[in-house]
Write a protein that holds these residues in place. Structure first.
Motif, PDB file in Angstrom:
ATOM      1  N   HIS A 103      35.685  33.202  46.916  1.00  0.00           N
ATOM      2  CA  HIS A 103      35.516  33.704  48.530  1.00  0.00           C
ATOM      3  C   HIS A 103      35.276  34.652  48.340  1.00  0.00           C
ATOM      4  CE1 HIS A 103      34.729  29.341  49.749  1.00  0.00           C
ATOM      5  NE2 HIS A 103      36.299  28.846  48.837  1.00  0.00           N
ATOM      6  N   PHE A 104      35.962  35.544  47.866  1.00  0.00           N
ATOM      7  CA  PHE A 104      36.074  37.153  48.017  1.00  0.00           C
ATOM      8  C   PHE A 104      34.562  38.137  48.045  1.00  0.00           C
ATOM      9  CE2 PHE A 104      37.303  41.752  46.328  1.00  0.00           C
ATOM     10  CZ  PHE A 104      37.231  42.206  46.952  1.00  0.00           C
ATOM     11  N   LEU A 105      35.327  37.441  46.491  1.00  0.00           N
ATOM     12  CA  LEU A 105      33.228  38.351  45.866  1.00  0.00           C
ATOM     13  C   LEU A 105      32.527  37.454  46.511  1.00  0.00           C
ATOM     14  CD1 LEU A 105      34.810  38.548  42.363  1.00  0.00           C
ATOM     15  CD2 LEU A 105      34.259  40.282  44.077  1.00  0.00           C
ATOM     16  N   GLY A 106      32.101  36.387  46.030  1.00  0.00           N
ATOM     17  CA  GLY A 106      30.859  35.294  46.871  1.00  0.00           C
ATOM     18  C   GLY A 106      30.769  36.001  48.901  1.00  0.00           C
ATOM     19  N   ALA A 143      28.854  49.982  52.289  1.00  0.00           N
ATOM     20  CA  ALA A 143      30.268  49.529  51.021  1.00  0.00           C
ATOM     21  C   ALA A 143      31.232  48.961  50.905  1.00  0.00           C
ATOM     22  CB  ALA A 143      29.867  49.626  49.481  1.00  0.00           C
ATOM     23  N   THR A 144      32.062  49.735  51.328  1.00  0.00           N
ATOM     24  CA  THR A 144      33.642  49.325  51.567  1.00  0.00           C
ATOM     25  C   THR A 144      33.516  48.430  52.598  1.00  0.00           C
ATOM     26  OG1 THR A 144      34.215  51.499  51.870  1.00  0.00           O
ATOM     27  CG2 THR A 144      35.670  50.819  52.909  1.00  0.00           C
ATOM     28  N   GLY A 145      32.424  48.185  54.196  1.00  0.00           N
ATOM     29  CA  GLY A 145      33.012  47.238  54.864  1.00  0.00           C
ATOM     30  C   GLY A 145      32.563  45.932  54.281  1.00  0.00           C
ATOM     31  N   THR A 146      31.692  45.652  52.971  1.00  0.00           N
ATOM     32  CA  THR A 146      31.634  44.697  52.807  1.00  0.00           C
ATOM     33  C   THR A 146      32.493  44.315  51.937  1.00  0.00           C
ATOM     34  OG1 THR A 146      30.063  45.944  50.786  1.00  0.00           O
ATOM     35  CG2 THR A 146      28.833  44.811  52.614  1.00  0.00           C
ATOM     36  N   TRP A 147      33.083  44.542  50.871  1.00  0.00           N
ATOM     37  CA  TRP A 147      34.646  45.063  50.319  1.00  0.00           C
ATOM     38  C   TRP A 147      35.895  44.215  51.588  1.00  0.00           C
ATOM     39  CZ3 TRP A 147      36.407  45.278  45.568  1.00  0.00           C
ATOM     40  CH2 TRP A 147      35.382  45.672  43.784  1.00  0.00           C
ATOM     41  N   ILE A 152      39.040  39.673  54.038  1.00  0.00           N
ATOM     42  CA  ILE A 152      39.700  39.178  55.349  1.00  0.00           C
ATOM     43  C   ILE A 152      39.182  37.547  54.668  1.00  0.00           C
ATOM     44  CG2 ILE A 152      39.208  39.249  57.734  1.00  0.00           C
ATOM     45  CD1 ILE A 152      38.983  42.484  57.510  1.00  0.00           C
ATOM     46  N   HIS A 153      37.823  37.485  54.812  1.00  0.00           N
ATOM     47  CA  HIS A 153      37.734  35.907  54.451  1.00  0.00           C
ATOM     48  C   HIS A 153      38.366  35.298  53.106  1.00  0.00           C
ATOM     49  CE1 HIS A 153      34.335  32.963  54.216  1.00  0.00           C
ATOM     50  NE2 HIS A 153      34.724  33.429  52.872  1.00  0.00           N
TER      51      HIS A 153
END
Length: 316
Positions: A103-106, A143-147, A152-153
């Motif tokens: 779920h982190f990477l998705g 990019a950092t925000g997507t990480w 968090i998700h």
């Protein structure tokens, strides 16, 4: 009160309705995984090694290659392991780790596709200000925000799923640890985890998809105002690869999580498309019609071929 044994290991039963096809599936998925690793490593290497590709668009594409590689690697090695005849067991901690990274990477990829759509929107609609708007600092923040958003998700979903008690059956009727396959095994009330999982995953996908549609609507309007056919073709070609990748990625996610009662086999097929086929196709989608990437790949790996030519020429 009945005595219960606390679950410390899960048994992954594999892809539903595929008993007896382990050898065929092993050959298929090992080929897909090998192509995924090779393709994404080549794309990442080409972008890193070529100064011509040090632009915001290719910066995000390099991020996508890393995420595709990690996303596929979250489920493929374990699946290939038990398809080859090894143990189907996975520890409780290993199952939680697999669910977290899935779920982190998705989620990170969903957010990254949205950021890439915004990048194309700025490039097409504000070409003269593109490098000012999409400067190095902004790209790094996005990019950092997507990480961080993906992390968090995944923390929310993983903590809600594994704070429940698991004290009954340990047989997961799926090929990896995902929320719909794990929650039925819990002893306690799973309604909160189900609601949050459905809302979080489904709503996030829909919001990102909506933002992408808005970006491409604005892009389409901007392209229609370009007078020359060559200019329209050039502008459209810069977006076509990203549009294709989005259709391949978001379709399976929305279908599997927003269907009320999908069949087990259909759910598995859609999940496989999302987990293993899309990460393999992305390097092809972004390189087949992209002359810059093709040129960078030729420049990144020319010396071996040239050395072989010169050695054979000198020996002859």
């Amino acid at each position: 009160m009945r005595n219960h044994t606390v679950v410390t290991e899960y048994i992954l039963l594999g892809i539903p309705e595929t008993e007896g096809l382990e050898t065929v599936l092993f050959a298929l998925f090992s080929s897909l995984y090998l192509c995924t690793v090779l393709g994404n490593v080549l794309i990442f290497t080409a972008i890193i090694s070529s100064s011509q590709l040090h632009t915001p668009m290719y910066f995000f594409l390099a991020n996508l290659s890393v995420f595709d590689l990690g996303f596929s690697s979250t489920t493929a090695p374990k699946m290939l392991s038990y398809l080859s005849g090894l143990s189907q067991g996975i520890s409780f901690q290993g199952c939680a780790t697999q669910l977290f990274f899935y779920h982190f990477l998705g989620c990170t990829e969903c957010l990254l596709y949205t950021v890439m759509a915004y990048d194309r929107f700025v490039a097409i609609c504000f070409p003269l200000r593109y490098m000012v708007i999409m400067n190095h600092r902004v790209c790094t923040i996005l990019a950092t925000g997507t990480w961080m958003g993906g992390c968090i998700h995944a923390i929310i979903l993983t903590s809600l799923t594994f704070q429940l008690s698991y004290c009954g059956s340990n047989k997961v009727n799926y090929y990896f640890c995902d929320i719909p396959a794990i929650l039925p095994l819990a002893c306690g009330d799973t309604s909160l985890a189900q609601r949050v999982g459905f809302t979080n995953v489904g709503l996030l996908s829909l919001i990102c998809f909506f933002l992408i549609l808005v970006s491409y609507t604005r892009i389409g309007i901007a392209i229609s105002k370009i007078r020359s056919a060559e200019g329209r073709q050039r502008a459209f070609s810069t977006c076509s690869a990203h549009m294709t990748a989005i259709l391949c990625a978001y379709g399976p996610v929305i279908i599997i999580y927003l269907q009320p009662n999908p069949s087990a086999l259909l759910g598995a097929i859609i999940q496989i498309l999302n987990n293993h086929v899309t990460p393999m196709l992305n390097p092809l989608i972004y390189s087949l019609r992209n002359q810059d990437v093709k040129s960078a790949l030729r420049n990144a790996f020319p010396r071996r071929g040239q050395r072989t030519y010169f050695l054979s020429h000198n020996l002859s």
